[in-house]
Design a protein around this motif. Sequence first.
Motif, mmCIF file in Angstrom:
data_model
loop_
_atom_site.group_PDB
_atom_site.id
_atom_site.type_symbol
_atom_site.label_atom_id
_atom_site.label_comp_id
_atom_site.label_asym_id
_atom_site.label_seq_id
_atom_site.Cartn_x
_atom_site.Cartn_y
_atom_site.Cartn_z
ATOM 1 N N ALA A 277 12.154 -4.444 -8.958
ATOM 2 C CA ALA A 277 11.898 -3.855 -7.664
ATOM 3 C C ALA A 277 13.361 -4.124 -6.670
ATOM 4 N N ASP A 278 14.361 -4.655 -7.304
ATOM 5 C CA ASP A 278 16.015 -4.990 -6.492
ATOM 6 C C ASP A 278 16.500 -3.076 -7.226
ATOM 7 N N GLU A 279 16.447 -2.877 -8.570
ATOM 8 C CA GLU A 279 16.792 -1.086 -8.249
ATOM 9 C C GLU A 279 15.658 -0.126 -7.938
ATOM 10 N N PHE A 280 14.841 -0.220 -7.870
ATOM 11 C CA PHE A 280 14.047 0.887 -7.972
ATOM 12 C C PHE A 280 13.483 0.682 -5.951
ATOM 13 N N GLY A 281 12.676 0.337 -5.589
ATOM 14 C CA GLY A 281 12.726 -0.667 -4.159
ATOM 15 C C GLY A 281 11.581 -0.636 -4.489
ATOM 16 N N LEU A 282 10.355 -0.444 -3.803
ATOM 17 C CA LEU A 282 9.471 -0.743 -3.404
ATOM 18 C C LEU A 282 8.433 0.970 -3.361
ATOM 19 N N ALA A 283 6.717 0.293 -4.217
ATOM 20 C CA ALA A 283 6.271 1.810 -4.384
ATOM 21 C C ALA A 283 4.868 1.261 -3.013
ATOM 22 N N GLU A 284 4.913 2.615 -2.685
ATOM 23 C CA GLU A 284 3.647 2.907 -1.948
ATOM 24 C C GLU A 284 2.559 3.871 -2.254
ATOM 25 N N THR A 285 1.400 2.914 -2.410
ATOM 26 C CA THR A 285 0.556 3.615 -2.960
ATOM 27 C C THR A 285 -0.719 3.361 -1.456
ATOM 28 N N GLY A 286 -1.854 4.765 -1.682
ATOM 29 C CA GLY A 286 -2.683 4.796 -0.996
ATOM 30 C C GLY A 286 -4.181 5.162 -1.199
ATOM 31 N N GLY A 287 -4.923 5.431 -0.205
ATOM 32 C CA GLY A 287 -7.124 6.311 -0.548
ATOM 33 C C GLY A 287 -7.202 6.039 0.180
ATOM 34 N N VAL A 288 -8.577 6.579 0.681
ATOM 35 C CA VAL A 288 -10.012 6.300 0.978
ATOM 36 C C VAL A 288 -10.696 6.278 0.277
ATOM 37 N N VAL A 289 -11.577 5.004 0.763
ATOM 38 C CA VAL A 289 -13.568 4.677 -0.010
ATOM 39 C C VAL A 289 -13.924 4.907 1.431
ATOM 40 N N GLN A 290 -15.233 5.151 0.476
ATOM 41 C CA GLN A 290 -16.686 5.511 1.913
ATOM 42 C C GLN A 290 -17.631 3.934 1.910
ATOM 43 N N GLY A 291 -18.209 3.521 2.911
ATOM 44 C CA GLY A 291 -19.217 2.423 2.600
ATOM 45 C C GLY A 291 -20.103 2.769 2.286
ATOM 46 N N ASP A 292 -20.327 1.224 1.543
ATOM 47 C CA ASP A 292 -21.835 1.603 0.885
ATOM 48 C C ASP A 292 -21.322 0.249 0.045
ATOM 49 N N ASN A 293 -20.709 -0.147 -1.092
ATOM 50 C CA ASN A 293 -20.672 -1.341 -2.730
ATOM 51 C C ASN A 293 -19.687 -1.956 -1.851
ATOM 52 N N ALA B 71 -22.957 3.022 6.646
ATOM 53 C CA ALA B 71 -23.108 4.220 5.648
ATOM 54 C C ALA B 71 -22.268 5.673 6.040
ATOM 55 N N GLY B 72 -21.084 6.042 5.040
ATOM 56 C CA GLY B 72 -20.619 7.304 4.727
ATOM 57 C C GLY B 72 -19.836 7.438 5.238
ATOM 58 N N GLN B 73 -18.776 6.281 6.262
ATOM 59 C CA GLN B 73 -17.530 6.091 6.617
ATOM 60 C C GLN B 73 -16.525 5.537 5.921
ATOM 61 N N LEU B 74 -15.371 5.953 6.758
ATOM 62 C CA LEU B 74 -13.760 5.748 6.148
ATOM 63 C C LEU B 74 -13.175 4.791 6.641
ATOM 64 N N CYS B 75 -12.931 4.120 4.937
ATOM 65 C CA CYS B 75 -11.897 3.016 5.016
ATOM 66 C C CYS B 75 -10.710 3.494 4.662
ATOM 67 N N ASN B 76 -9.310 3.713 5.613
ATOM 68 C CA ASN B 76 -7.995 3.975 4.570
ATOM 69 C C ASN B 76 -7.790 2.906 4.576
ATOM 70 N N TRP B 77 -6.909 2.750 2.858
ATOM 71 C CA TRP B 77 -6.157 1.739 2.687
ATOM 72 C C TRP B 77 -4.445 2.422 1.820
ATOM 73 N N LYS B 78 -3.780 1.211 1.990
ATOM 74 C CA LYS B 78 -2.271 1.279 1.168
ATOM 75 C C LYS B 78 -2.181 0.014 0.837
ATOM 76 N N ALA B 79 -0.753 0.041 -0.280
ATOM 77 C CA ALA B 79 -0.510 -0.949 -0.381
ATOM 78 C C ALA B 79 0.812 -0.814 -1.197
ATOM 79 N N ARG B 80 1.364 -1.206 -0.860
ATOM 80 C CA ARG B 80 3.116 -1.546 -1.014
ATOM 81 C C ARG B 80 3.372 -2.916 -2.471
ATOM 82 N N GLY B 81 4.403 -2.048 -3.182
ATOM 83 C CA GLY B 81 4.690 -3.229 -4.239
ATOM 84 C C GLY B 81 5.861 -2.922 -5.644
ATOM 85 N N TYR B 82 5.779 -3.210 -6.616
ATOM 86 C CA TYR B 82 6.821 -2.487 -7.343
ATOM 87 C C TYR B 82 5.525 -3.164 -8.714
#
Length: 374
Positions: free
Chosen positions: A246-262, A312-323
């Motif tokens: 993490a010191d050498e290369f920095g943090l990475a960021e990922t994310g996505g979209v999930v759909q409501g039900d479970n 139902a069917g509605q969306l949740c956007n998520w993002k995470a940051r780490g190494y």
Amino acid sequence: MYLQTVDVARQDSVTMTGETKTYELETTGNLSWIDILVNFTADASGADFVKMILDWITSIEVIGNSTDIIVSLDARELAALIFYDLGHVVEETRTEEQDAENYAHLVIPFGRYLGDPEYALDLSKWDLVELNITNGDSDTGNFFDTGKYTVREKFLRDGPPPTGYFKTYEANEWTPASATDEKTVNVPKEHKVRQIIISVLPDYPARNAAYTKEMHEILDNIKLEYKSGNIVIFDEDTEELLRQNADEFGLAETGGVVQGDNADYFSTDLAWVDDANLSVQQLVGGTTTQAIAGVYNLPESRLAIFENALAAGQLCNWKARGYGYMHSAVFHYDRKKDMANLLDPMEMATVRLKYTAGATNGKVRTVLQQVITG
């Protein structure tokens, strides 16, 4: 010298029940990198996913004369290579929205950077060079209906012949038999090494369960030593190498979209999540709903998103940051890209990695990038 793009395949349809697509490359020219665009469409049900594109592509190979391995990785290992060499995470979408297009944009570099004039693949050294892409099948947890590959070669034209190229391959895969199990991996001596990537693949659980073990629990300790153990380069737990990366290369960021039900868990593809955030499209019961979604398991690698609080069917956007992008860590010997401090296993007599397991729930893979000259 100039850069030329040559199309190998455009929107080539993929059999979603598992297959290997083989593409024959040009017979001459200095190939700087291969560009691969993967397009998959989510099925009409909008079903929850466990594996995304980078999990679903199980092998990417560049082979000379049918036997000479030039590149042999899965998509997760290639993504880690891209992060440590090119400095960014793979461009991709992760959405389970009904009928939505998911894509991943991968590159296979043969030099220090894209367009490196010194290190590239001289295709004239082989009579035949092929690219093989292998995907999983319908039982491996993907939720895609259709898929396509677009493959392009990126050539350096009217320049001097390259000094050499980088051979990158999975040198070892190990599944620990028990907690505290140990494994020694010796680094081959015949070529200098530019980087060693250590990647861990946790066992895939049901979508509504957390990983039973994280990267640093599957792989407890990493030891790197030279000259039969007379020189110890690193002997620490996996978290420490992740922090140093993490010191050498920095943090990475990922994310996505999930759909409501479970209430589901989703892999961030990070070994350690520093922080995460969610945005919700529409709640069950409108603004009176208290519990929208929960971010759990920090600072581990998965998020728990309580989708049953979404309409139902509605969306949740998520993002995470780490190494630890793609659950990986690296020993890199060419961060300045000047080839001045490569690891020479011949000079060091013996170069070996010693792994100590923390659990049995997953695989530990060792990826080597060797410098091939002449």
